[in-house]
Design a protein around this motif. Sequence first.
Motif, PDB file in Angstrom:
ATOM      1  N   GLU A  70     -33.382   8.438  -5.494  1.00  0.00           N
ATOM      2  CA  GLU A  70     -34.320   8.313  -4.372  1.00  0.00           C
ATOM      3  C   GLU A  70     -34.817   6.867  -4.308  1.00  0.00           C
ATOM      4  OE1 GLU A  70     -38.511  10.290  -2.701  1.00  0.00           O
ATOM      5  OE2 GLU A  70     -37.619  10.965  -4.594  1.00  0.00           O
ATOM      6  N   VAL A  71     -34.747   6.291  -3.112  1.00  0.00           N
ATOM      7  CA  VAL A  71     -35.208   4.915  -2.902  1.00  0.00           C
ATOM      8  C   VAL A  71     -36.624   4.969  -2.349  1.00  0.00           C
ATOM      9  CG1 VAL A  71     -34.759   2.721  -1.757  1.00  0.00           C
ATOM     10  CG2 VAL A  71     -32.837   4.186  -2.458  1.00  0.00           C
ATOM     11  N   TYR A  72     -37.557   4.278  -3.024  1.00  0.00           N
ATOM     12  CA  TYR A  72     -38.974   4.368  -2.668  1.00  0.00           C
ATOM     13  C   TYR A  72     -39.449   3.255  -1.734  1.00  0.00           C
ATOM     14  CZ  TYR A  72     -38.950   7.362  -6.825  1.00  0.00           C
ATOM     15  OH  TYR A  72     -38.663   8.327  -7.752  1.00  0.00           O
ATOM     16  N   VAL A  73     -38.696   2.173  -1.649  1.00  0.00           N
ATOM     17  CA  VAL A  73     -39.168   1.015  -0.878  1.00  0.00           C
ATOM     18  C   VAL A  73     -38.126   0.633   0.161  1.00  0.00           C
ATOM     19  CG1 VAL A  73     -40.548   0.126  -2.802  1.00  0.00           C
ATOM     20  CG2 VAL A  73     -38.172  -0.626  -2.532  1.00  0.00           C
ATOM     21  N   LYS A  74     -38.517  -0.289   1.026  1.00  0.00           N
ATOM     22  CA  LYS A  74     -37.594  -0.815   2.019  1.00  0.00           C
ATOM     23  C   LYS A  74     -37.742  -2.325   2.099  1.00  0.00           C
ATOM     24  CE  LYS A  74     -40.874   0.256   5.726  1.00  0.00           C
ATOM     25  NZ  LYS A  74     -41.080   1.004   7.000  1.00  0.00           N
ATOM     26  N   LYS A  75     -36.781  -2.957   2.710  1.00  0.00           N
ATOM     27  CA  LYS A  75     -36.790  -4.408   2.822  1.00  0.00           C
ATOM     28  C   LYS A  75     -38.016  -4.866   3.619  1.00  0.00           C
ATOM     29  CE  LYS A  75     -33.929  -8.303   4.313  1.00  0.00           C
ATOM     30  NZ  LYS A  75     -32.644  -8.712   4.946  1.00  0.00           N
ATOM     31  N   GLY A  76     -38.682  -5.935   3.098  1.00  0.00           N
ATOM     32  CA  GLY A  76     -39.868  -6.470   3.760  1.00  0.00           C
ATOM     33  C   GLY A  76     -41.169  -5.872   3.249  1.00  0.00           C
ATOM     34  N   GLN A  77     -41.078  -4.852   2.400  1.00  0.00           N
ATOM     35  CA  GLN A  77     -42.282  -4.189   1.896  1.00  0.00           C
ATOM     36  C   GLN A  77     -42.894  -4.991   0.753  1.00  0.00           C
ATOM     37  OE1 GLN A  77     -41.752  -0.018   1.040  1.00  0.00           O
ATOM     38  NE2 GLN A  77     -43.423  -0.012  -0.472  1.00  0.00           N
ATOM     39  N   LYS A  78     -44.234  -5.065   0.738  1.00  0.00           N
ATOM     40  CA  LYS A  78     -44.948  -5.711  -0.363  1.00  0.00           C
ATOM     41  C   LYS A  78     -45.035  -4.743  -1.536  1.00  0.00           C
ATOM     42  CE  LYS A  78     -47.926  -8.964   2.115  1.00  0.00           C
ATOM     43  NZ  LYS A  78     -49.326  -9.404   2.340  1.00  0.00           N
ATOM     44  N   VAL A  79     -44.793  -5.266  -2.730  1.00  0.00           N
ATOM     45  CA  VAL A  79     -44.883  -4.448  -3.938  1.00  0.00           C
ATOM     46  C   VAL A  79     -45.645  -5.226  -4.999  1.00  0.00           C
ATOM     47  CG1 VAL A  79     -42.753  -3.165  -3.516  1.00  0.00           C
ATOM     48  CG2 VAL A  79     -42.677  -5.322  -4.787  1.00  0.00           C
ATOM     49  N   ARG A  80     -46.165  -4.500  -5.965  1.00  0.00           N
ATOM     50  CA  ARG A  80     -46.812  -5.130  -7.104  1.00  0.00           C
ATOM     51  C   ARG A  80     -45.950  -4.929  -8.344  1.00  0.00           C
ATOM     52  NH1 ARG A  80     -51.486  -7.066  -5.808  1.00  0.00           N
ATOM     53  NH2 ARG A  80     -51.982  -7.516  -7.984  1.00  0.00           N
ATOM     54  N   LYS A  81     -46.182  -5.759  -9.325  1.00  0.00           N
ATOM     55  CA  LYS A  81     -45.423  -5.656 -10.570  1.00  0.00           C
ATOM     56  C   LYS A  81     -45.539  -4.239 -11.125  1.00  0.00           C
ATOM     57  CE  LYS A  81     -45.038  -7.714 -15.170  1.00  0.00           C
ATOM     58  NZ  LYS A  81     -45.576  -8.745 -16.105  1.00  0.00           N
ATOM     59  N   GLY A  82     -44.384  -3.637 -11.459  1.00  0.00           N
ATOM     60  CA  GLY A  82     -44.368  -2.283 -12.004  1.00  0.00           C
ATOM     61  C   GLY A  82     -44.167  -1.199 -10.973  1.00  0.00           C
ATOM     62  N   THR A  83     -44.175  -1.561  -9.673  1.00  0.00           N
ATOM     63  CA  THR A  83     -43.966  -0.564  -8.620  1.00  0.00           C
ATOM     64  C   THR A  83     -42.536  -0.004  -8.709  1.00  0.00           C
ATOM     65  OG1 THR A  83     -45.517  -1.650  -7.131  1.00  0.00           O
ATOM     66  CG2 THR A  83     -43.903  -0.166  -6.131  1.00  0.00           C
ATOM     67  N   PRO A  84     -42.332   1.329  -8.741  1.00  0.00           N
ATOM     68  CA  PRO A  84     -40.973   1.887  -8.749  1.00  0.00           C
ATOM     69  C   PRO A  84     -40.229   1.540  -7.462  1.00  0.00           C
ATOM     70  CG  PRO A  84     -42.579   3.537  -9.436  1.00  0.00           C
ATOM     71  CD  PRO A  84     -43.362   2.389  -8.869  1.00  0.00           C
ATOM     72  N   LEU A  85     -39.007   1.037  -7.604  1.00  0.00           N
ATOM     73  CA  LEU A  85     -38.176   0.716  -6.444  1.00  0.00           C
ATOM     74  C   LEU A  85     -37.252   1.890  -6.101  1.00  0.00           C
ATOM     75  CD1 LEU A  85     -37.181  -2.952  -7.392  1.00  0.00           C
ATOM     76  CD2 LEU A  85     -39.119  -2.165  -6.001  1.00  0.00           C
ATOM     77  N   PHE A  86     -36.680   2.493  -7.131  1.00  0.00           N
ATOM     78  CA  PHE A  86     -35.857   3.682  -6.906  1.00  0.00           C
ATOM     79  C   PHE A  86     -35.709   4.435  -8.225  1.00  0.00           C
ATOM     80  CE2 PHE A  86     -32.927   0.254  -7.931  1.00  0.00           C
ATOM     81  CZ  PHE A  86     -32.051   0.817  -8.846  1.00  0.00           C
TER      82      PHE A  86
END
Length: 310
Positions: A70-86
């Motif tokens: 499962e992919v949790y993020v998309k291109k252009g999204q802001k994330v913080r260190k440790g955020t699950p990407l997939f």
Amino acid sequence: MKKYIWLGVATGLAILAIFGIRRMTTSKEVPVTLVTIEPQTIRQTVTCTGKVEAGENRAVYAEIPCVAKEVYVKKGQKVRKGTPLFSVDVEATQAALSQMAGSLAGSLPEIKQTEVTAPVSGVVSSLDVRAGEVLDHTKPCATISGGEGVQIAVAIRERHLPQVRIGQEVIVTGAAFSKEQYVGTVSELASFAHQQYIGSVSETVVDAVITLKDNMVDTSLRTGLNAQAVIVTNVHENCMVIPYECVTQTDEGEECVYVYRQSGVAERQILEVAGEYAEGVLVVSGVSPGERVVQDPDALSGERATVREK
């Protein structure tokens, strides 16, 4: 009658003498301000200047070839260190690895990574992950860049370089920043030096990068803004430090202070000085914790002086 007159005169002279002595004694008392000396922590620092820069791009890799579940993020999204990407589909990954290994299925690596997370804070500038597909662990599956992941680029002067190491704490300030100070660490030191003008003088410097703590980053840290960085190079605990305004010198040039005694007398004490810092003179002998010394002792002289506290 004359006897009583002379007795009265003698008594009057005695009274005047007593008042005169008191007045003379009082006039010799020097009013002083006292400073209590207590152990404190001394921080040695190196100060340098630089600018705010956008954080470097950080490529994200999977530890082994794996199948994304499962992919949790998309291109252009802001994330913080440790955020699950997939997330990693463990069963599908095991099957894929068995198929790739063929007869070597018994030597398959253990799948420990069940989620791939962002290594830094920033923006997902590229994302090459699709659910159900096998990821090539030799190629980046995502890139995190810019966004909140700013850093401070500074120049370390050659004479300060031996004191600076990666991992040291740094206090960062700037005229246009919203916080009074920001905390970070030295994260990079260049492997080569170059010439840079500091004011009107060209000096040899080594570039360094300071990474701020994630909770320190805010929108006032615009790229290109000037910043001042104070690198904490050493910390000394329980030091006896005398403020500069409390220190004077003997005729022989020895540094000393006047220590106040309860009797209203200040005694001169010679100091053994170990160094000078922004906070004052570091001493190893001459005063003890809790003693009070005279501030601005230039009005005193000799081994002892009669004083009174203001």
